[in-house]
Write a protein that holds these residues in place. Structure first.
Motif, PDB file in Angstrom:
ATOM      1  N   SER A   1       0.853  -1.183   0.000  1.00  0.00           N
ATOM      2  CA  SER A   1       0.000   0.000   0.000  1.00  0.00           C
ATOM      3  C   SER A   1       0.884   1.227   0.000  1.00  0.00           C
ATOM      4  N   SER A   2       0.468   2.251  -0.743  1.00  0.00           N
ATOM      5  CA  SER A   2       1.252   3.483  -0.781  1.00  0.00           C
ATOM      6  C   SER A   2       1.239   4.176   0.575  1.00  0.00           C
ATOM      7  N   ASP A   3       0.240   3.833   1.431  1.00  0.00           N
ATOM      8  CA  ASP A   3       0.179   4.435   2.766  1.00  0.00           C
ATOM      9  C   ASP A   3       1.342   3.970   3.645  1.00  0.00           C
ATOM     10  N   GLU A   4       1.933   2.834   3.290  1.00  0.00           N
ATOM     11  CA  GLU A   4       3.048   2.296   4.070  1.00  0.00           C
ATOM     12  C   GLU A   4       4.365   2.990   3.731  1.00  0.00           C
ATOM     13  N   ARG A   5       4.370   3.747   2.641  1.00  0.00           N
ATOM     14  CA  ARG A   5       5.596   4.434   2.235  1.00  0.00           C
ATOM     15  C   ARG A   5       5.976   5.471   3.290  1.00  0.00           C
ATOM     16  N   PRO A   6       7.242   5.529   3.701  1.00  0.00           N
ATOM     17  CA  PRO A   6       7.669   6.509   4.706  1.00  0.00           C
ATOM     18  C   PRO A   6       7.348   7.938   4.258  1.00  0.00           C
ATOM     19  N   LYS A   7       6.945   8.765   5.204  1.00  0.00           N
ATOM     20  CA  LYS A   7       6.589  10.146   4.906  1.00  0.00           C
ATOM     21  C   LYS A   7       7.838  11.028   4.914  1.00  0.00           C
ATOM     22  N   ARG A   8       7.883  11.956   3.971  1.00  0.00           N
ATOM     23  CA  ARG A   8       9.014  12.888   3.914  1.00  0.00           C
ATOM     24  C   ARG A   8       9.015  13.753   5.165  1.00  0.00           C
ATOM     25  N   PRO A   9      10.174  14.023   5.737  1.00  0.00           N
ATOM     26  CA  PRO A   9      10.238  14.852   6.956  1.00  0.00           C
ATOM     27  C   PRO A   9       9.880  16.310   6.664  1.00  0.00           C
ATOM     28  N   LEU A  10       9.454  16.998   7.703  1.00  0.00           N
ATOM     29  CA  LEU A  10       9.085  18.404   7.564  1.00  0.00           C
ATOM     30  C   LEU A  10      10.326  19.266   7.348  1.00  0.00           C
ATOM     31  N   THR A  11      10.148  20.377   6.646  1.00  0.00           N
ATOM     32  CA  THR A  11      11.234  21.337   6.499  1.00  0.00           C
ATOM     33  C   THR A  11      11.412  22.077   7.817  1.00  0.00           C
ATOM     34  N   ALA A  12      12.489  22.832   7.918  1.00  0.00           N
ATOM     35  CA  ALA A  12      12.758  23.575   9.149  1.00  0.00           C
ATOM     36  C   ALA A  12      11.615  24.535   9.462  1.00  0.00           C
ATOM     37  N   TYR A  13      11.130  25.247   8.439  1.00  0.00           N
ATOM     38  CA  TYR A  13      10.053  26.212   8.671  1.00  0.00           C
ATOM     39  C   TYR A  13       8.767  25.533   9.135  1.00  0.00           C
ATOM     40  N   PHE A  14       8.386  24.418   8.488  1.00  0.00           N
ATOM     41  CA  PHE A  14       7.147  23.753   8.870  1.00  0.00           C
ATOM     42  C   PHE A  14       7.253  23.114  10.255  1.00  0.00           C
ATOM     43  N   ARG A  15       8.453  22.763  10.681  1.00  0.00           N
ATOM     44  CA  ARG A  15       8.636  22.299  12.056  1.00  0.00           C
ATOM     45  C   ARG A  15       8.324  23.442  13.030  1.00  0.00           C
ATOM     46  N   PHE A  16       8.856  24.602  12.704  1.00  0.00           N
ATOM     47  CA  PHE A  16       8.607  25.785  13.530  1.00  0.00           C
ATOM     48  C   PHE A  16       7.114  26.111  13.563  1.00  0.00           C
ATOM     49  N   LEU A  17       6.481  26.017  12.401  1.00  0.00           N
ATOM     50  CA  LEU A  17       5.044  26.297  12.299  1.00  0.00           C
ATOM     51  C   LEU A  17       4.236  25.321  13.152  1.00  0.00           C
ATOM     52  N   LYS A  18       4.558  24.038  13.059  1.00  0.00           N
ATOM     53  CA  LYS A  18       3.820  23.007  13.791  1.00  0.00           C
ATOM     54  C   LYS A  18       3.997  23.165  15.301  1.00  0.00           C
ATOM     55  N   GLU A  19       5.211  23.468  15.721  1.00  0.00           N
ATOM     56  CA  GLU A  19       5.488  23.581  17.147  1.00  0.00           C
ATOM     57  C   GLU A  19       4.878  24.829  17.781  1.00  0.00           C
ATOM     58  N   ASN A  20       4.724  25.893  16.998  1.00  0.00           N
ATOM     59  CA  ASN A  20       4.292  27.173  17.567  1.00  0.00           C
ATOM     60  C   ASN A  20       2.868  27.581  17.204  1.00  0.00           C
ATOM     61  N   HIS A  21       2.201  26.791  16.372  1.00  0.00           N
ATOM     62  CA  HIS A  21       0.860  27.164  15.926  1.00  0.00           C
ATOM     63  C   HIS A  21      -0.109  27.333  17.098  1.00  0.00           C
ATOM     64  N   SER A  22      -0.113  26.393  18.024  1.00  0.00           N
ATOM     65  CA  SER A  22      -1.054  26.451  19.153  1.00  0.00           C
ATOM     66  C   SER A  22      -0.820  27.690  20.012  1.00  0.00           C
ATOM     67  N   ALA A  23       0.445  28.005  20.281  1.00  0.00           N
ATOM     68  CA  ALA A  23       0.768  29.165  21.116  1.00  0.00           C
ATOM     69  C   ALA A  23       0.352  30.462  20.424  1.00  0.00           C
ATOM     70  N   PHE A  24       0.610  30.555  19.116  1.00  0.00           N
ATOM     71  CA  PHE A  24       0.228  31.756  18.369  1.00  0.00           C
ATOM     72  C   PHE A  24      -1.296  31.887  18.320  1.00  0.00           C
ATOM     73  N   ARG A  25      -1.993  30.760  18.180  1.00  0.00           N
ATOM     74  CA  ARG A  25      -3.452  30.801  18.149  1.00  0.00           C
ATOM     75  C   ARG A  25      -4.016  31.253  19.488  1.00  0.00           C
ATOM     76  N   GLN A  26      -3.416  30.785  20.568  1.00  0.00           N
ATOM     77  CA  GLN A  26      -3.878  31.150  21.895  1.00  0.00           C
ATOM     78  C   GLN A  26      -3.672  32.641  22.160  1.00  0.00           C
ATOM     79  N   ASN A  27      -2.584  33.179  21.645  1.00  0.00           N
ATOM     80  CA  ASN A  27      -2.293  34.602  21.853  1.00  0.00           C
ATOM     81  C   ASN A  27      -3.015  35.511  20.861  1.00  0.00           C
ATOM     82  N   ASN A  28      -3.535  34.926  19.763  1.00  0.00           N
ATOM     83  CA  ASN A  28      -4.220  35.731  18.736  1.00  0.00           C
ATOM     84  C   ASN A  28      -5.529  35.050  18.317  1.00  0.00           C
ATOM     85  N   PRO A  29      -6.478  34.901  19.256  1.00  0.00           N
ATOM     86  CA  PRO A  29      -7.727  34.174  18.954  1.00  0.00           C
ATOM     87  C   PRO A  29      -8.601  34.846  17.911  1.00  0.00           C
TER      88      PRO A  29
END
Length: 262
Positions: free
Chosen positions: A37-65
């Motif tokens: 199944s193509s779903d079993e294929r390993p997923k490409r890792p996130l870029t540096a920017y998207f890592r930053f986005l993923k880690e900080n999205h919740s905090a930014f949302r909480q501060n800017n509802p």
């Protein structure tokens, strides 16, 4: 009328949508039967920017509802741009580590595939990417305001009568209207065919203006070639062409209805 056209589009899309699902389902079934199944294929890792986005999205949302998703992403992008190089390097190093792990997992995944399995998954991926490119291209044309294509006489007939037509489903309504259209005499169809001709004039005028705007924007790649542009026709030639086109639309609608009933 706009609502009727929307309903018509959904009704006409039922068949093609079902066929598409069957094709995708068939492909998935074939892959599963081979134990892959193509779903079993390993997923490409996130870029540096998207890592930053993923880690900080919740905090930014909480501060800017009060911000919309688009505004929030812009704000996070601005924060990333202003982030010191030393802090960006932390995300880049994490990406490199994950990328090395990804390449190892991908090599192991490919090693277990037979040539036939690898070819099947490659074709599946090609179709998925082609579909994604097609969707993006259509979305871009919508954003750029490309004029809607002209309607046929049959389309106009359906749009005017869809709401009042009896039927428990859009497909049932479309079938009744298709039968009603076929029973109309030439004189009864003529007003709709004339409206279709008028709509073609509308489309050509709007396309000329739109294409001129695209030239100004440097998007000559979206301009129709000379072969795609309609040639000037005599009244008799135009009438024959419209009759043939109407017949073609009838045949296509009939085929779709037949497949939807199977």
């Amino acid at each position: 009328m706009a609502a009727a056209l929307a309903l018509l589009g959904r009704a006409a899309g039922l068949v093609t949508g079902a066929q598409r699902l069957l094709r995708v389902g068939g492909s998935a079934e074939r892959c599963l039967s081979r134990g892959i199944s193509s779903d079993e294929r390993p997923k490409r890792p996130l870029t540096a920017y998207f890592r930053f986005l993923k880690e900080n999205h919740s905090a930014f949302r909480q501060n800017n509802p009060e911000m919309s998703n688009v505004e929030l992403v812009r704000k996070i992008a601005g924060a990333w741009k202003e982030l010191p190089a030393s802090q960006k390097q932390v995300y880049e190093e994490a990406r490199k580590t994950d990328w090395q792990r990804y390449e190892e997992q991908l090599a192991a995944y490919k090693a277990q595939l037979t040539p036939a399995q690898a070819a099947a998954l490659k074709e599946e991926r090609r179709k998925r990417l082609a579909k994604r490119r097609s969707f993006r291209a259509k979305r871009e044309l919508t954003v750029l305001g490309k004029p809607k294509r002209p309607r046929s006489g049959f389309n106009i007939f359906v749009s005017e009568n869809f709401q009042e037509s009896e039927g428990i489903s859009p497909v049932a309504k479309l079938k009744k209207l298709f039968d009603a259209w076929r029973k109309l005499s030439s004189s009864q169809k003529q007003p709709y065919l004339q409206l279709a001709e008028d709509d073609k004039v509308r489309y050509e005028n709007e396309m000329k203006s739109w294409e001129a705007k695209m030239v100004e924007l440097g998007r000559e790649d979206l301009i129709r070639s000379r072969r795609q542009r309609p040639k000037t026709k005599t009244a008799e030639t135009a009438k024959k062409a419209e009759t043939a086109k109407a017949s073609s639309h009838e045949n296509k609608a009939k085929l779709k209805l037949k497949k939807s009933e199977e």
